[in-house]
Design a protein around this motif. Sequence first.
Motif, PDB file in Angstrom:
ATOM      1  N   LEU A 253       0.835  -1.202   0.000  1.00  0.00           N
ATOM      2  CA  LEU A 253       0.000   0.000   0.000  1.00  0.00           C
ATOM      3  C   LEU A 253       0.874   1.258   0.000  1.00  0.00           C
ATOM      4  N   GLY A 254       1.975   1.200   0.738  1.00  0.00           N
ATOM      5  CA  GLY A 254       2.891   2.338   0.788  1.00  0.00           C
ATOM      6  C   GLY A 254       3.502   2.653  -0.561  1.00  0.00           C
ATOM      7  N   VAL A 255       3.939   1.640  -1.284  1.00  0.00           N
ATOM      8  CA  VAL A 255       4.560   1.898  -2.585  1.00  0.00           C
ATOM      9  C   VAL A 255       3.517   2.401  -3.584  1.00  0.00           C
ATOM     10  N   ILE A 256       2.282   1.937  -3.479  1.00  0.00           N
ATOM     11  CA  ILE A 256       1.216   2.460  -4.353  1.00  0.00           C
ATOM     12  C   ILE A 256       1.011   3.937  -4.070  1.00  0.00           C
ATOM     13  N   LEU A 257       0.941   4.313  -2.795  1.00  0.00           N
ATOM     14  CA  LEU A 257       0.786   5.726  -2.435  1.00  0.00           C
ATOM     15  C   LEU A 257       1.980   6.539  -2.920  1.00  0.00           C
ATOM     16  N   ALA A 258       3.184   5.998  -2.800  1.00  0.00           N
ATOM     17  CA  ALA A 258       4.380   6.694  -3.277  1.00  0.00           C
ATOM     18  C   ALA A 258       4.295   6.932  -4.786  1.00  0.00           C
ATOM     19  N   TYR A 259       3.873   5.919  -5.535  1.00  0.00           N
ATOM     20  CA  TYR A 259       3.717   6.104  -6.980  1.00  0.00           C
ATOM     21  C   TYR A 259       2.646   7.159  -7.291  1.00  0.00           C
ATOM     22  N   LEU A 260       1.566   7.175  -6.523  1.00  0.00           N
ATOM     23  CA  LEU A 260       0.510   8.171  -6.747  1.00  0.00           C
ATOM     24  C   LEU A 260       0.994   9.588  -6.459  1.00  0.00           C
ATOM     25  N   LYS A 261       1.871   9.737  -5.478  1.00  0.00           N
ATOM     26  CA  LYS A 261       2.361  11.065  -5.094  1.00  0.00           C
ATOM     27  C   LYS A 261       3.547  11.521  -5.943  1.00  0.00           C
ATOM     28  N   ARG A 262       4.164  10.620  -6.688  1.00  0.00           N
ATOM     29  CA  ARG A 262       5.386  10.933  -7.432  1.00  0.00           C
ATOM     30  C   ARG A 262       5.244  12.153  -8.332  1.00  0.00           C
ATOM     31  N   GLY A 263       4.199  12.215  -9.103  1.00  0.00           N
ATOM     32  CA  GLY A 263       4.006  13.353  -9.999  1.00  0.00           C
ATOM     33  C   GLY A 263       3.646  14.634  -9.270  1.00  0.00           C
ATOM     34  N   GLU A 264       2.942  14.494  -8.158  1.00  0.00           N
ATOM     35  CA  GLU A 264       2.482  15.662  -7.419  1.00  0.00           C
ATOM     36  C   GLU A 264       3.602  16.368  -6.662  1.00  0.00           C
ATOM     37  N   VAL A 265       4.664  15.661  -6.322  1.00  0.00           N
ATOM     38  CA  VAL A 265       5.749  16.272  -5.561  1.00  0.00           C
ATOM     39  C   VAL A 265       6.968  16.581  -6.421  1.00  0.00           C
ATOM     40  N   ALA A 266       6.842  16.408  -7.727  1.00  0.00           N
ATOM     41  CA  ALA A 266       7.957  16.652  -8.645  1.00  0.00           C
ATOM     42  C   ALA A 266       8.463  18.087  -8.470  1.00  0.00           C
ATOM     43  N   GLY A 267       9.777  18.205  -8.392  1.00  0.00           N
ATOM     44  CA  GLY A 267      10.393  19.515  -8.255  1.00  0.00           C
ATOM     45  C   GLY A 267      10.572  19.988  -6.823  1.00  0.00           C
ATOM     46  N   SER A 268      10.049  19.241  -5.861  1.00  0.00           N
ATOM     47  CA  SER A 268      10.216  19.616  -4.455  1.00  0.00           C
ATOM     48  C   SER A 268      11.177  18.633  -3.788  1.00  0.00           C
ATOM     49  N   TYR A 269      11.577  18.950  -2.561  1.00  0.00           N
ATOM     50  CA  TYR A 269      12.468  18.049  -1.838  1.00  0.00           C
ATOM     51  C   TYR A 269      11.780  16.713  -1.550  1.00  0.00           C
ATOM     52  N   LEU A 270      10.452  16.685  -1.581  1.00  0.00           N
ATOM     53  CA  LEU A 270       9.713  15.438  -1.343  1.00  0.00           C
ATOM     54  C   LEU A 270       9.905  14.443  -2.475  1.00  0.00           C
ATOM     55  N   GLU A 271      10.271  14.941  -3.647  1.00  0.00           N
ATOM     56  CA  GLU A 271      10.493  14.056  -4.791  1.00  0.00           C
ATOM     57  C   GLU A 271      11.599  13.044  -4.487  1.00  0.00           C
ATOM     58  N   THR A 272      12.646  13.478  -3.772  1.00  0.00           N
ATOM     59  CA  THR A 272      13.734  12.554  -3.449  1.00  0.00           C
ATOM     60  C   THR A 272      13.265  11.496  -2.451  1.00  0.00           C
ATOM     61  N   HIS A 273      12.349  11.864  -1.566  1.00  0.00           N
ATOM     62  CA  HIS A 273      11.817  10.892  -0.606  1.00  0.00           C
ATOM     63  C   HIS A 273      10.982   9.828  -1.314  1.00  0.00           C
ATOM     64  N   VAL A 274      10.192  10.253  -2.275  1.00  0.00           N
ATOM     65  CA  VAL A 274       9.367   9.300  -3.018  1.00  0.00           C
ATOM     66  C   VAL A 274      10.255   8.340  -3.812  1.00  0.00           C
ATOM     67  N   ALA A 275      11.294   8.875  -4.446  1.00  0.00           N
ATOM     68  CA  ALA A 275      12.233   8.005  -5.179  1.00  0.00           C
ATOM     69  C   ALA A 275      12.903   7.026  -4.224  1.00  0.00           C
ATOM     70  N   TRP A 276      13.290   7.500  -3.055  1.00  0.00           N
ATOM     71  CA  TRP A 276      13.904   6.669  -2.007  1.00  0.00           C
ATOM     72  C   TRP A 276      12.946   5.564  -1.568  1.00  0.00           C
ATOM     73  N   GLN A 277      11.680   5.932  -1.360  1.00  0.00           N
ATOM     74  CA  GLN A 277      10.682   4.967  -0.901  1.00  0.00           C
ATOM     75  C   GLN A 277      10.399   3.903  -1.948  1.00  0.00           C
ATOM     76  N   ILE A 278      10.251   4.318  -3.184  1.00  0.00           N
ATOM     77  CA  ILE A 278       9.970   3.351  -4.258  1.00  0.00           C
ATOM     78  C   ILE A 278      11.142   2.388  -4.424  1.00  0.00           C
ATOM     79  N   ARG A 279      12.341   2.929  -4.434  1.00  0.00           N
ATOM     80  CA  ARG A 279      13.533   2.075  -4.554  1.00  0.00           C
ATOM     81  C   ARG A 279      13.653   1.138  -3.348  1.00  0.00           C
ATOM     82  N   THR A 280      13.373   1.670  -2.169  1.00  0.00           N
ATOM     83  CA  THR A 280      13.424   0.850  -0.958  1.00  0.00           C
ATOM     84  C   THR A 280      12.498  -0.351  -1.075  1.00  0.00           C
ATOM     85  N   PHE A 281      11.259  -0.096  -1.509  1.00  0.00           N
ATOM     86  CA  PHE A 281      10.302  -1.196  -1.601  1.00  0.00           C
ATOM     87  C   PHE A 281      10.782  -2.270  -2.557  1.00  0.00           C
ATOM     88  N   TRP A 282      11.189  -1.892  -3.766  1.00  0.00           N
ATOM     89  CA  TRP A 282      11.527  -2.901  -4.773  1.00  0.00           C
ATOM     90  C   TRP A 282      12.792  -3.673  -4.411  1.00  0.00           C
TER      91      TRP A 282
END
Length: 127
Positions: free
Chosen positions: A45-74
């Motif tokens: 569920l967390g990785v699905i939410l991260a993928y959903l938020k990926r486009g919305e946080v593009a360009g902010s410091y949160l974008e690196t967290h989403v990339a970190w989270q997605i990579r962490t899961f896989w």
Amino acid sequence: MPDHIPSTRRNLPFRLSLPENDKLAIHVVYALFGLSVVFQIPGMLGVILAYLKRGEVAGSYLETHVAWQIRTFWLWLLMVVAGWLTVILLVGWLILLAAHLWLIWRIVKGWLVLVDERPIDRPEAFF
């Protein structure tokens, strides 16, 4: 919809899809990943939410967290699968232990950086 019937959406305390709740959504992903140390479903569920938020946080410091989270899961999922495939050889138990310790380390590191409102320095790094 008639005016006298309240909308369920308006009664919710927050909506993770709103831009002002982006940071909250990233906190929720870290919390779901934390739960996945014991239960597997929250991580999914967390990785699905991260993928959903990926486009919305593009360009902010949160974008690196989403990339970190997605990579962490896989990577964690890959290690868990490798662990279960080799569990008969006993080395699988060590792989599973290492995978869960690595997951905990990534959650703690990412969450602490998020609390400081900083980007992850190298979201593509293994550690």
